[in-house]
Design a protein around this motif. Structure first.
Motif, PDB file in Angstrom:
ATOM      1  N   PRO A   1       0.825  -1.208   0.000  1.00 49.97           N
ATOM      2  CA  PRO A   1       0.000   0.000   0.000  1.00 49.97           C
ATOM      3  C   PRO A   1       0.863   1.262   0.000  1.00 49.97           C
ATOM      4  CG  PRO A   1      -0.390  -1.332   1.988  1.00 49.97           C
ATOM      5  CD  PRO A   1       0.631  -2.047   1.179  1.00 49.97           C
ATOM      6  N   GLU A   2       0.373   2.270  -0.712  1.00 51.45           N
ATOM      7  CA  GLU A   2       1.115   3.533  -0.746  1.00 51.45           C
ATOM      8  C   GLU A   2       0.894   4.305   0.556  1.00 51.45           C
ATOM      9  OE1 GLU A   2      -0.342   5.351  -4.288  1.00 51.45           O
ATOM     10  OE2 GLU A   2       0.625   3.847  -5.556  1.00 51.45           O
ATOM     11  N   ALA A   3       1.815   5.238   0.810  1.00 54.11           N
ATOM     12  CA  ALA A   3       1.736   6.009   2.065  1.00 54.11           C
ATOM     13  C   ALA A   3       0.390   6.722   2.182  1.00 54.11           C
ATOM     14  CB  ALA A   3       2.887   7.009   2.128  1.00 54.11           C
ATOM     15  N   ALA A   4      -0.109   7.277   1.066  1.00 55.25           N
ATOM     16  CA  ALA A   4      -1.380   8.016   1.116  1.00 55.25           C
ATOM     17  C   ALA A   4      -2.549   7.078   1.412  1.00 55.25           C
ATOM     18  CB  ALA A   4      -1.610   8.738  -0.207  1.00 55.25           C
ATOM     19  N   GLU A   5      -2.452   5.835   0.917  1.00 58.20           N
ATOM     20  CA  GLU A   5      -3.517   4.855   1.195  1.00 58.20           C
ATOM     21  C   GLU A   5      -3.502   4.459   2.676  1.00 58.20           C
ATOM     22  OE1 GLU A   5      -3.225   3.102  -3.370  1.00 58.20           O
ATOM     23  OE2 GLU A   5      -2.170   2.075  -1.735  1.00 58.20           O
ATOM     24  N   MET A   6      -2.318   4.279   3.211  1.00 61.11           N
ATOM     25  CA  MET A   6      -2.230   3.929   4.637  1.00 61.11           C
ATOM     26  C   MET A   6      -2.691   5.102   5.501  1.00 61.11           C
ATOM     27  SD  MET A   6       1.013   1.412   5.041  1.00 61.11           S
ATOM     28  CE  MET A   6       2.305   2.418   4.340  1.00 61.11           C
ATOM     29  N   ALA A   7      -2.383   6.324   5.051  1.00 63.49           N
ATOM     30  CA  ALA A   7      -2.827   7.508   5.816  1.00 63.49           C
ATOM     31  C   ALA A   7      -4.351   7.617   5.783  1.00 63.49           C
ATOM     32  CB  ALA A   7      -2.179   8.769   5.249  1.00 63.49           C
TER      33      ALA A   7
END
Ligand code: URA
Length: 250
Positions: A152-158
């Motif tokens: 998962p990308e950082a923005a998705e995890m955020a």
């Protein structure tokens, strides 16, 4: 699954060298405290990405949280999911294991860690006398399957972080075990190597509470990298000792 502990260790590729010396007797329902006799080594800076939907999520019950996750469209991962995978287990669990995100089988069944990595996770749990659903809760950094099982990308995890944060607040686990780098990034905001974080007792701050955190390898990585199973076993033994200390401190 009804394998013996020896078979579980065998499954983990750890027989016969590893022997569990004693067993924890964690008293359920007692007030949850951080283990005083196992000091926390360091407290990494938490990830502080402001997320638009965080405030209402922070007040949700388990049921409203499940409903909110099921209808979530906060990031692009919602577009390809078959269903959301919120988490599974005992909602009063002392143990919280956090992985990366659902794969194909999890996406199909709506439950985390039900594929090959999940079978290994079940074996790892059994090796320390734990069982999915019994004093254990399992969640992921993201609740929807990343396409082609990519990280998962950082923005998705955020975007998913308020859900995980609320799960931790509702659970109030005595110990969090982070499986792999994505989980470490999502929970601690740390992007360093696992090697630099393993072997330490880290901390997650939930308001006034500090919850000890152990970092270990992701089971999917262990399936590809058999020699590191022994290190994962060390991590599990540390986690188990920490939990034992936490119950002894009560
Ligand atoms: N890998 C994960 O990180 N989580 C799952 O639920 C399945 C595989």
């Amino acid at each position: 699954m009804s394998l013996s502990r020896e078979q579980m260790l065998d499954e983990m590729g750890l027989s016969p060298q590893w022997v569990l010396r004693d067993r924890p007797a964690v008293e359920r329902g007692a007030q949850k405290t951080a283990p005083a006799s196992n000091p926390i080594d360091e407290i990494p800076a938490a990830s502080a990405e402001p997320v638009a939907n965080a405030e209402p999520i922070a007040r949700m019950t388990w049921e409203s949280l499940r409903q909110s996750i099921a209808g979530c469209r906060a990031c692009a991962l919602c577009g390809e999911r078959r269903q959301t995978v919120p988490g599974v287990g005992d909602e009063n669990a002392d143990w919280l294991f956090i992985g990366e995100g659902p794969g194909a089988e999890e996406d199909a069944r709506g439950e985390p860690f039900v594929g090959p990595a999940g079978k290994l996770l079940d074996a790892m749990l059994a090796a320390i006398d734990l069982k999915r659903g019994e004093n254990v809760y399992i969640a992921n950094a993201v609740k929807c399957r990343p396409p082609a099982n990519r990280t998962p990308e950082a923005a998705e995890m955020a975007a998913c972080a308020p859900y995980l944060k609320r799960q931790i607040a509702l659970l109030q686990p005595r110990l969090i075990v982070l499986l792999g780098r994505a989980a470490v990034h999502a929970v601690l905001g740390e992007e360093g190597s696992l090697a630099s974080l393993r072997g330490k007792t880290l901390a997650y701050r939930d308001g006034e509470r500090t919850i000890p955190v152990i970092v270990s390898y992701h089971p999917a990585y262990l399936l590809r990298t058999l020699p590191d199973k022994a290190k994962a076993w060390e991590d599990l033994c540390r986690a188990r000792a920490l939990m034992h200390a936490a119950s002894a401190d009560l």
